[in-house]
Design a protein around this motif. Structure first.
Motif, PDB file in Angstrom:
ATOM      1  N   SER A 116      12.194   2.985   3.786  1.00  0.00           N
ATOM      2  CA  SER A 116      12.568   3.943   2.734  1.00  0.00           C
ATOM      3  C   SER A 116      14.032   4.342   2.874  1.00  0.00           C
ATOM      4  O   SER A 116      14.763   4.424   1.881  1.00  0.00           O
ATOM      5  CB  SER A 116      11.694   5.185   2.809  1.00  0.00           C
ATOM      6  N   ARG A 126       0.819  -1.216   0.000  1.00  0.00           N
ATOM      7  CA  ARG A 126       0.000   0.000   0.000  1.00  0.00           C
ATOM      8  C   ARG A 126       0.852   1.265   0.000  1.00  0.00           C
ATOM      9  O   ARG A 126       0.402   2.314  -0.446  1.00  0.00           O
ATOM     10  CB  ARG A 126      -0.933   0.023   1.209  1.00  0.00           C
ATOM     11  N   ASN A 127       2.072   1.161   0.499  1.00  0.00           N
ATOM     12  CA  ASN A 127       2.963   2.314   0.541  1.00  0.00           C
ATOM     13  C   ASN A 127       3.964   2.332  -0.614  1.00  0.00           C
ATOM     14  O   ASN A 127       4.972   3.047  -0.563  1.00  0.00           O
ATOM     15  CB  ASN A 127       3.693   2.376   1.890  1.00  0.00           C
ATOM     16  N   VAL A 147       7.605   2.320   7.514  1.00  0.00           N
ATOM     17  CA  VAL A 147       7.722   2.832   6.148  1.00  0.00           C
ATOM     18  C   VAL A 147       8.922   3.770   6.019  1.00  0.00           C
ATOM     19  O   VAL A 147       9.697   3.668   5.055  1.00  0.00           O
ATOM     20  CB  VAL A 147       6.408   3.528   5.719  1.00  0.00           C
ATOM     21  N   ASN A 148       9.108   4.659   6.980  1.00  0.00           N
ATOM     22  CA  ASN A 148      10.251   5.579   6.922  1.00  0.00           C
ATOM     23  C   ASN A 148      11.581   4.845   7.040  1.00  0.00           C
ATOM     24  O   ASN A 148      12.532   5.160   6.325  1.00  0.00           O
ATOM     25  CB  ASN A 148      10.142   6.645   8.007  1.00  0.00           C
ATOM     26  N   HIS A 204       4.143   4.274  10.321  1.00  0.00           N
ATOM     27  CA  HIS A 204       4.970   5.392   9.865  1.00  0.00           C
ATOM     28  C   HIS A 204       6.457   5.092  10.085  1.00  0.00           C
ATOM     29  O   HIS A 204       7.283   5.341   9.199  1.00  0.00           O
ATOM     30  CB  HIS A 204       4.547   6.669  10.615  1.00  0.00           C
TER      31      HIS A 204
END
Length: 180
Positions: free
Chosen positions: A107, A23-24, A103-104, A100
């Motif tokens: 990334s 989804r991200n 995901v961060n 959050h």
């Protein structure tokens, strides 16, 4: 794009993490529940990131990290007690998991891996003297036989290289072998 392998001992946890990552915008080609499965999938990919829990039925995450290629990074999602026992080359996200943060962190790991791969590609672009001579000889042959300028011969070799999907050195070798 960086390939991500999601590996957790509980299949439900692995699927939930995969869904969050997809989804991200992340590419997740494999979901695993054992360390052996993870190693198997990692061997079929040349690089990537393993997002995993702290332990599997067949090994701990630290053992999995030792068995993975250097082209793989690891992001462990586990309780804070695993951080103390973990290795320095494992990125850690503490439980309870915040989407959050996951995901961060992922990334950041993916960007670092892309930078490393780009740096390696730039290093690989430096040609040896022999390779430069081979390209120069192919240009010289094209210039003599086809009345081309040096820049035209260079562009011709580049275009043939791109069209055939080979590098310029291989294309220069083909030109020399075909015209001699």
């Amino acid at each position: 794009m960086v390939n991500i392998i999601v590996a957790f001992s509980k299949a439900e946890d692995a699927k939930n993490i995969k869904n969050i990552l997809v989804r991200n915008g992340f590419c997740v080609p494999a979901v695993c529940v054992t360390g052996a499965q993870t190693i198997h999938y990692a061997e079929s990919l040349d690089h990537g990131v393993v997002v995993c829990g702290g332990r599997f039925s067949d090994m701990l995450a630290a053992g999995l990290r030792q068995r993975l290629s250097k082209n793989f990074d690891m992001l462990m999602v586990a309780s804070p007690s695993y951080r103390d026992a973990g290795q320095e080359d494992i990125v850690f996200v503490a439980m309870p998991l915040k989407i959050h943060d996951l995901v961060n962190s992922l990334s950041m790991v993916c960007q670092a891996q892309e930078r490393r791969r780009k740096k390696l590609r730039e290093i690989a672009k430096v040609r040896s003297e022999q390779e430069r001579n081979l390209i120069a000889n192919a240009k010289r042959i094209l210039m003599e036989r086809n009345n081309m300028t040096e820049s035209e011969a260079h562009r011709y070799i580049q275009k043939c290289s791109m069209d055939s999907g080979t590098n310029m050195v291989e294309t220069a070798q083909m030109i020399i072998s075909l015209l001699f």
